[in-house]
Design a protein around this motif. Structure first.
Motif, short mmCIF file in Angstrom:
data_model
loop_
_atom_site.label_atom_id
_atom_site.label_comp_id
_atom_site.label_asym_id
_atom_site.label_seq_id
_atom_site.Cartn_x
_atom_site.Cartn_y
_atom_site.Cartn_z
N GLN A 382 2.51 20.99 -3.33
CA GLN A 382 3.34 20.63 -4.48
C GLN A 382 3.85 19.19 -4.36
O GLN A 382 3.90 18.45 -5.35
CB GLN A 382 4.54 21.59 -4.59
N GLN A 383 4.21 18.83 -3.15
CA GLN A 383 4.72 17.47 -2.94
C GLN A 383 3.63 16.44 -3.26
O GLN A 383 3.88 15.43 -3.91
CB GLN A 383 5.17 17.33 -1.48
N ARG A 384 2.42 16.75 -2.80
CA ARG A 384 1.28 15.88 -3.07
C ARG A 384 1.05 15.75 -4.59
O ARG A 384 0.85 14.67 -5.11
CB ARG A 384 0.06 16.49 -2.37
N ALA A 385 1.11 16.91 -5.27
CA ALA A 385 0.88 16.91 -6.71
C ALA A 385 1.96 16.09 -7.42
O ALA A 385 1.68 15.32 -8.34
CB ALA A 385 0.85 18.34 -7.25
N PHE A 386 3.21 16.26 -6.96
CA PHE A 386 4.30 15.49 -7.56
C PHE A 386 4.06 13.99 -7.34
O PHE A 386 4.21 13.18 -8.26
CB PHE A 386 5.65 15.92 -6.96
N THR A 389 1.58 12.40 -9.65
CA THR A 389 2.01 12.11 -11.02
C THR A 389 2.70 10.74 -11.12
O THR A 389 2.93 10.23 -12.21
CB THR A 389 3.01 13.16 -11.58
N SER A 390 3.07 10.18 -9.94
CA SER A 390 3.75 8.88 -9.96
C SER A 390 2.79 7.71 -10.11
O SER A 390 3.21 6.59 -10.46
CB SER A 390 4.54 8.68 -8.66
N VAL A 391 1.53 7.94 -9.80
CA VAL A 391 0.56 6.83 -9.79
C VAL A 391 0.43 6.24 -11.20
O VAL A 391 0.30 6.98 -12.18
CB VAL A 391 -0.82 7.29 -9.25
N GLY A 392 0.50 4.91 -11.26
CA GLY A 392 0.39 4.22 -12.55
C GLY A 392 1.75 3.95 -13.18
O GLY A 392 1.86 3.16 -14.11
N LYS A 393 2.79 4.62 -12.65
CA LYS A 393 4.14 4.43 -13.25
C LYS A 393 4.83 3.20 -12.68
O LYS A 393 4.55 2.78 -11.56
CB LYS A 393 5.01 5.65 -12.98
N ILE A 394 5.75 2.66 -13.46
CA ILE A 394 6.61 1.58 -12.99
C ILE A 394 7.93 2.21 -12.55
O ILE A 394 8.53 2.98 -13.31
CB ILE A 394 6.91 0.58 -14.13
N MET A 395 8.35 1.91 -11.33
CA MET A 395 9.59 2.50 -10.82
C MET A 395 10.43 1.45 -10.11
O MET A 395 9.88 0.54 -9.49
CB MET A 395 9.27 3.57 -9.77
N ALA A 396 11.74 1.64 -10.17
CA ALA A 396 12.63 0.78 -9.40
C ALA A 396 12.68 1.32 -7.98
O ALA A 396 12.88 2.51 -7.77
CB ALA A 396 14.02 0.79 -10.01
N ILE A 442 0.61 2.36 -7.06
CA ILE A 442 -0.85 2.25 -7.12
C ILE A 442 -1.58 3.39 -6.43
O ILE A 442 -2.73 3.65 -6.73
CB ILE A 442 -1.35 0.88 -6.60
N SER A 443 -0.92 4.07 -5.48
CA SER A 443 -1.58 5.24 -4.89
C SER A 443 -0.54 6.17 -4.28
O SER A 443 0.62 5.78 -4.08
CB SER A 443 -2.61 4.82 -3.84
N ALA A 444 -0.99 7.40 -4.01
CA ALA A 444 -0.05 8.41 -3.50
C ALA A 444 -0.67 9.16 -2.34
O ALA A 444 -1.88 9.41 -2.31
CB ALA A 444 0.30 9.39 -4.61
N GLY A 445 0.16 9.51 -1.37
CA GLY A 445 -0.26 10.38 -0.28
C GLY A 445 0.67 11.58 -0.28
O GLY A 445 1.55 11.68 -1.13
N PRO A 446 0.50 12.52 0.66
CA PRO A 446 1.38 13.69 0.68
C PRO A 446 2.84 13.32 0.94
O PRO A 446 3.75 13.97 0.44
CB PRO A 446 0.81 14.55 1.80
N LEU A 449 4.30 6.93 -1.18
CA LEU A 449 3.57 6.23 -2.23
C LEU A 449 3.30 4.79 -1.79
O LEU A 449 3.98 4.28 -0.91
CB LEU A 449 4.42 6.17 -3.51
N LYS A 450 2.32 4.18 -2.45
CA LYS A 450 2.11 2.73 -2.27
C LYS A 450 2.39 2.06 -3.60
O LYS A 450 1.96 2.55 -4.65
CB LYS A 450 0.66 2.46 -1.86
N GLY A 451 3.09 0.93 -3.53
CA GLY A 451 3.37 0.22 -4.77
C GLY A 451 3.00 -1.24 -4.67
O GLY A 451 2.68 -1.72 -3.58
N GLU A 452 3.00 -1.92 -5.81
CA GLU A 452 2.84 -3.37 -5.77
C GLU A 452 3.87 -4.02 -6.67
O GLU A 452 4.30 -3.45 -7.67
CB GLU A 452 1.41 -3.79 -6.14
#
Ligand code: SAH
Ligand code: SF4
Ligand code: F3S
Length: 456
Positions: A382-386, A389-396, A442-446, A449-452
């Motif tokens: 579930q954590q992985r799936a959550f 869903t963050s990939v591609g989003k802009i977050m603070a 830009i990517s997600a693990g269990p 996340l990775k961001g740029e």
């Protein structure tokens, strides 16, 4: 010459907060923190009693420290003071020194404000050739906060603020009501005084802490009772905090008003840690949890109505005495239905002095282990799936520490996910460190996340 303090923290965020306060206190006595126990004049273990493993770890650490100390003294090095604080200290008191005579001081979560005096006393005894056997496990909370309020605040941009301590709920498996004492809410003015200090220091994110933080009911000088919901509203209005979090909550104290805050206050982050422990009414009743599975479901529905994107987290215990396979499957069903963003899960551990420990229907260890593995498989999925869903989003993201790689910073998303970002050179690290920065995921693990950075 400055003296050195080595302090190791076990357990929950309350202990992390207490450790920070002890570091503050001892800095006024001329102590600087070291990460080498060998180098220290004072070694403090801030311990946790919640499960047997956590408590036993303390004794193996004491054993290791004893060997280090003997070696050091043989080589002509200076003697040091060894102190055991926190919840094991509270639960076991002088028993610790019977089991481990090398321990000089024992103090509980409500007496650590006396650490400077106790340390002086211990040094004095040692200089007179007497073995200091100091034990202070008084449980009155208000005196502690009175003396701590004179202390400095942390330099970080994210900070804990304890508003409530202790617990009166007496879940049948839990030691906290015995190690931390009864429920105590700090007064509204005291909380605001600390909040003001953090605000003035430029803190961006504050986490309101308590074992039962949503049971907060601090009084004001005018005799008005403050709820957690109103406290959050007030902080949002009167401070510059960009993010407000609170933990840990109990379903019984999750009022409609607090749920409403999630929809109303922008600074209140979309993350809720609300432990349910088990998915069967029979088991939560035997745990003395004072809520049902239906009432928990209703809370989750209502919170999601307020904030559809909220990240849900919880705690689970598997293998509570009397838990059948069918009961455990109810936990699995509830987990599948709720869909958590993240959660903690544990095998039941029988704790001395708690009612559940005396039950004669304890579950075998291998059954607990199997259930835990099944539950954790699902939770991590579930954590992985959550995270996906963050990939591609802009977050603070609040970039609060440097990463393992050069040019890397690590922070938290609004949903409490760890976000790693490579910002490039040292200048960029400096420029972004301790900042709340908009980032593209830009990517997600269990587990992270990775961001740029978004170029402006
Ligand atoms: N006050 C909080 C958290 C208390 S301790 C609350 O009520 O939710 C943190 C977690 O440790 C608990 O939520 C529970 O899941 C777990 N825990 C407590 N006692 C335990 C025990 N005896 N065995 C296994 N897990 C335990
Ligand atoms: Fe322990 Fe229950 Fe109190 Fe939480 S509510 S601290 S689990 S007794
Ligand atoms: Fe452990 Fe004490 Fe926290 S028992 S979980 S350190 S309150």
């Amino acid at each position: 010459m400055t003296k050195k303090l080595y302090i190791k923290t076990y357990g929950c965020q309350m202990n992390v907060y207490d450790t920070e306060r002890m570091v503050d206190l001892m800095s006024y006595e001329g102590y600087a923190v070291t990460d080498q126990p060998d180098d220290a004049d004072l070694v403090v273990l801030n311990t946790c009693h919640i499960r047997e493993k956590a408590a036993e770890k303390v004794y193996s650490d004491i054993g290791r420290l004893r060997v280090l100390k003997t070696k050091k003294i043989k080589k002509g090095g200076k003697d040091s003071i060894l102190a055991v604080g926190g919840c094991v200290a509270q639960a076991e008191g002088s028993e610790i020194q019977r089991r481990a005579p090398v321990v000089d001081m024992v103090f509980g979560p409500q007496t650590y404000h006396r650490l400077p005096e106790m340390t002086k006393e211990a040094h004095k005894a040692k200089s007179e050739g007497i073995r200091p056997q100091i034990v202070d496990t008084d449980l009155s909370v208000s005196e502690k906060f009175d003396s701590l309020s004179k202390q400095a605040v942390s330099q970080k941009k994210t900070a804990f603020l304890t508003v409530q301590e202790g617990c009166d709920k007496f879940c049948t498996y839990c030691v906290v009501p015995y190690t931390r004492g009864g429920e105590f809410s700090r007064s509204f003015e005291d909380v605001m005084k600390d909040a003001k200090k953090l605000d003035d220091a430029g803190v961006l994110e504050v986490t309101l802490l308590g074992q039962n933080v949503n049971a907060y009911h601090g009084m004001s000088a005018q005799g008005v009772e403050w709820t957690l919901a109103n406290l959050i509203r007030h902080l949002a209005k009167e401070t510059n905090f960009k993010r407000i979090r609170y933990t840990t909550s109990h379903p019984q104290d999750m009022t409609d008003d607090l749920i409403a805050v999630h929809g109303e206050i922008e600074q209140c982050m979309p993350y809720l840690h609300l432990p349910v422990q088990a998915g069967s009414d029979k088991i939560v009743k035997a745990m003395n949890r004072h809520h049902t599975i239906a009432s928990y479901r209703k809370i989750i529905d209502d919170v999601r109505k307020m904030r559809s994107d909220i990240a849900l987290s919880g705690d689970f215990i598997v293998g509570f005495p009397g838990e059948t396979d069918a009961d455990f499957q109810e936990t699995m069903n509830l987990v599948r239905e709720i869909n958590y963003a993240q959660a903690y899960s544990f095998m039941y551990s029988a704790r001395p002095g708690t009612p559940a420990a005396d039950r004669d229907d304890q579950i075998e260890e291998h059954v607990k282990a199997e259930r835990l593995a099944e539950l954790q498989d699902e939770l991590i999925r579930q954590q992985r799936a959550f995270n996906d869903t963050s990939v591609g989003k802009i977050m603070a993201v609040l970039l609060e520490r440097t990463g393992k790689e050069a040019g890397q910073l690590v922070g938290r998303s609004p949903y409490m996910q760890a976000v790693h970002v490579n910002v490039g050179n040292r200048d960029m690290v400096e420029q972004n460190f301790d900042k709340l920065v908009d980032m593209k995921i830009i990517s997600a693990g269990p587990r992270s996340l990775k961001g740029e950075l978004i170029s402006k």
